[in-house]
Enzyme design. Structure first.
Site, PDB file in Angstrom:
ATOM      1  N   HIS A  10       0.802  -1.221   0.000  1.00 23.12           N
ATOM      2  CA  HIS A  10       0.000   0.000   0.000  1.00 23.12           C
ATOM      3  C   HIS A  10       0.836   1.273   0.000  1.00 23.12           C
ATOM      4  O   HIS A  10       0.298   2.364  -0.238  1.00 23.12           O
ATOM      5  CB  HIS A  10      -0.993  -0.022   1.160  1.00 23.12           C
ATOM      6  CG  HIS A  10      -2.079  -1.039   0.951  1.00 23.12           C
ATOM      7  ND1 HIS A  10      -2.839  -1.089  -0.194  1.00 23.12           N
ATOM      8  CD2 HIS A  10      -2.502  -2.070   1.722  1.00 23.12           C
ATOM      9  CE1 HIS A  10      -3.692  -2.089  -0.122  1.00 23.12           C
ATOM     10  NE2 HIS A  10      -3.505  -2.709   1.032  1.00 23.12           N
ATOM     11  N   ARG A  45       1.229  -8.259  -8.588  1.00 23.66           N
ATOM     12  CA  ARG A  45      -0.003  -8.728  -9.230  1.00 23.66           C
ATOM     13  C   ARG A  45       0.126  -8.691 -10.742  1.00 23.66           C
ATOM     14  O   ARG A  45       0.907  -7.925 -11.311  1.00 23.66           O
ATOM     15  CB  ARG A  45      -1.183  -7.872  -8.779  1.00 23.66           C
ATOM     16  CG  ARG A  45      -1.482  -7.957  -7.282  1.00 23.66           C
ATOM     17  CD  ARG A  45      -2.725  -7.171  -6.938  1.00 23.66           C
ATOM     18  NE  ARG A  45      -3.909  -7.770  -7.539  1.00 23.66           N
ATOM     19  CZ  ARG A  45      -4.820  -8.462  -6.849  1.00 23.66           C
ATOM     20  NH1 ARG A  45      -4.692  -8.639  -5.549  1.00 23.66           N
ATOM     21  NH2 ARG A  45      -5.875  -8.965  -7.458  1.00 23.66           N
ATOM     22  N   ARG A  49      -1.103  -3.328 -10.169  1.00 24.03           N
ATOM     23  CA  ARG A  49      -1.864  -2.209  -9.604  1.00 24.03           C
ATOM     24  C   ARG A  49      -1.096  -1.450  -8.521  1.00 24.03           C
ATOM     25  O   ARG A  49      -1.425  -0.308  -8.229  1.00 24.03           O
ATOM     26  CB  ARG A  49      -3.206  -2.676  -9.051  1.00 24.03           C
ATOM     27  CG  ARG A  49      -3.113  -3.553  -7.821  1.00 24.03           C
ATOM     28  CD  ARG A  49      -4.476  -3.879  -7.253  1.00 24.03           C
ATOM     29  NE  ARG A  49      -5.266  -4.687  -8.177  1.00 24.03           N
ATOM     30  CZ  ARG A  49      -6.429  -5.249  -7.839  1.00 24.03           C
ATOM     31  NH1 ARG A  49      -6.912  -5.070  -6.628  1.00 24.03           N
ATOM     32  NH2 ARG A  49      -7.085  -5.982  -8.703  1.00 24.03           N
ATOM     33  N   GLU A  70       4.693 -12.516  -2.819  1.00 25.90           N
ATOM     34  CA  GLU A  70       3.375 -13.097  -3.060  1.00 25.90           C
ATOM     35  C   GLU A  70       3.075 -12.979  -4.541  1.00 25.90           C
ATOM     36  O   GLU A  70       3.308 -11.922  -5.149  1.00 25.90           O
ATOM     37  CB  GLU A  70       2.306 -12.362  -2.252  1.00 25.90           C
ATOM     38  CG  GLU A  70       2.452 -12.500  -0.756  1.00 25.90           C
ATOM     39  CD  GLU A  70       1.362 -11.800   0.015  1.00 25.90           C
ATOM     40  OE1 GLU A  70       1.187 -12.102   1.206  1.00 25.90           O
ATOM     41  OE2 GLU A  70       0.679 -10.932  -0.590  1.00 25.90           O
ATOM     42  N   GLU A 151       0.634 -20.508   4.641  1.00 23.90           N
ATOM     43  CA  GLU A 151       0.226 -19.267   5.294  1.00 23.90           C
ATOM     44  C   GLU A 151      -1.273 -19.336   5.491  1.00 23.90           C
ATOM     45  O   GLU A 151      -2.044 -19.416   4.522  1.00 23.90           O
ATOM     46  CB  GLU A 151       0.598 -18.029   4.477  1.00 23.90           C
ATOM     47  CG  GLU A 151       0.164 -16.748   5.181  1.00 23.90           C
ATOM     48  CD  GLU A 151       0.597 -15.467   4.478  1.00 23.90           C
ATOM     49  OE1 GLU A 151      -0.026 -14.414   4.750  1.00 23.90           O
ATOM     50  OE2 GLU A 151       1.545 -15.519   3.679  1.00 23.90           O
ATOM     51  N   HIS A 191      -3.591 -11.700   6.883  1.00 21.76           N
ATOM     52  CA  HIS A 191      -4.704 -11.082   6.163  1.00 21.76           C
ATOM     53  C   HIS A 191      -5.689 -10.482   7.167  1.00 21.76           C
ATOM     54  O   HIS A 191      -6.288 -11.183   7.971  1.00 21.76           O
ATOM     55  CB  HIS A 191      -5.461 -12.027   5.235  1.00 21.76           C
ATOM     56  CG  HIS A 191      -6.250 -11.283   4.189  1.00 21.76           C
ATOM     57  ND1 HIS A 191      -5.677 -10.814   3.033  1.00 21.76           N
ATOM     58  CD2 HIS A 191      -7.540 -10.889   4.147  1.00 21.76           C
ATOM     59  CE1 HIS A 191      -6.593 -10.173   2.312  1.00 21.76           C
ATOM     60  NE2 HIS A 191      -7.731 -10.207   2.970  1.00 21.76           N
ATOM     61  N   GLY A 192      -5.789  -9.178   7.112  1.00 14.89           N
ATOM     62  CA  GLY A 192      -6.735  -8.462   7.948  1.00 14.89           C
ATOM     63  C   GLY A 192      -6.302  -8.278   9.393  1.00 14.89           C
ATOM     64  O   GLY A 192      -7.077  -7.787  10.213  1.00 14.89           O
TER      65      GLY A 192
END
Length: 247
Positions: A10, A45, A49, A70, A151, A191-192
């Protein structure tokens, strides 16, 4: 004691909002490492993006801890990984329209392709992890295709609507972790996860590493990247050190 790998996607998301040069995820990675993180995670990705090929190449040259890439389980990405040689590759499912990774790989259904891709990566000296839902059958399938690590997807736990749902999802994660431990697989989770829900998750002593991105970068926007990483690293490591008993 668990390690913390910080996902810096991010930082690149913010840069790509203006298609400019700042903020630079390569510079961010250096700050993250100096703040005490044990590794850097990026997701290259298919649609590029956020993280770009340039970022990945420079990160490979500059990251001093561990670089975890990843990526989708496709030949294009396998070829890139074989060229760049990250320390670890985490294979994840990927959909073009999704805002973020929505779930784990179905290893059972994709067994043939994963067998080939995992074999290529491991022959290239790269440790391989599979991002899976907290499901014992998926853990067993990950072992069958040759993965070194799993994971565990913690998204449903993180997004639980109430305490009862959260407890149920936490139980599923714990069962999957125990199964992977019995199979002598490495265990990561992510994740999260944020500064609240990590407190309970970090008490699972079998988890080797937590991969956390959005929660840290969101806090960094308010308090700075160095402080945000230090705070999360303390939560991950102190909580696990304190509780060394059955939950």
């Amino acid at each position: 004691m668990a390690r913390l790998s910080v996902n810096i996607d991010h930082i690149a998301t913010l840069r790509q909002a203006r298609l400019g040069k700042e903020p630079d995820p390569v510079m961010a990675a250096s700050i993250v490492e100096l703040a005490g993180a044990d590794g850097i995670t990026v997701h290259l990705r298919e649609d590029r993006r956020h993280i770009q090929d340039r970022d990945l190449r420079l990160l490979r040259e500059t990251v001093k801890t561990k670089l975890n890439l990843e990526m989708a389980a496709i030949d294009e990405m396998v070829n890139i990984a074989m060229e760049v040689k990250p320390d670890m590759v985490t294979l994840v499912p990927e959909k073009r329209a999704e805002l973020t990774t929505e779930g784990g790989l179905d290893v059972t259904i994709n067994k043939e392709g994963l067998l080939r891709q995992v074999s290529i990566l491991k022959d290239g000296g790269i440790t391989v992890s599979l991002f899976i839902n907290p499901d014992i059958d998926q853990v067993k399938s990950a072992l069958r295709v040759g993965a070194d690590y799993v994971e565990i997807h913690t998204g449903r736990y993180a997004d639980a609507a109430n305490k009862e749902e959260g407890e149920m999802e936490f139980g599923r994660i714990l069962d999957a972790v125990k199964a992977a431990g019995k199979l002598r697989m490495g265990i990561n989770a992510g994740h999260g996860l944020n500064y609240i829900n990590i407190k309970k998750m970090s008490k699972i002593s079998e988890i080797d590493e937590f991969s956390i991105g959005h929660g840290i970068i969101a806090r960094a926007a308010l308090v700075g990247l160095d402080r945000a990483v230090r705070e999360m690293a303390e939560l991950v490591k102190v909580n696990q050190a304190v509780l060394k008993q059955p939950l």
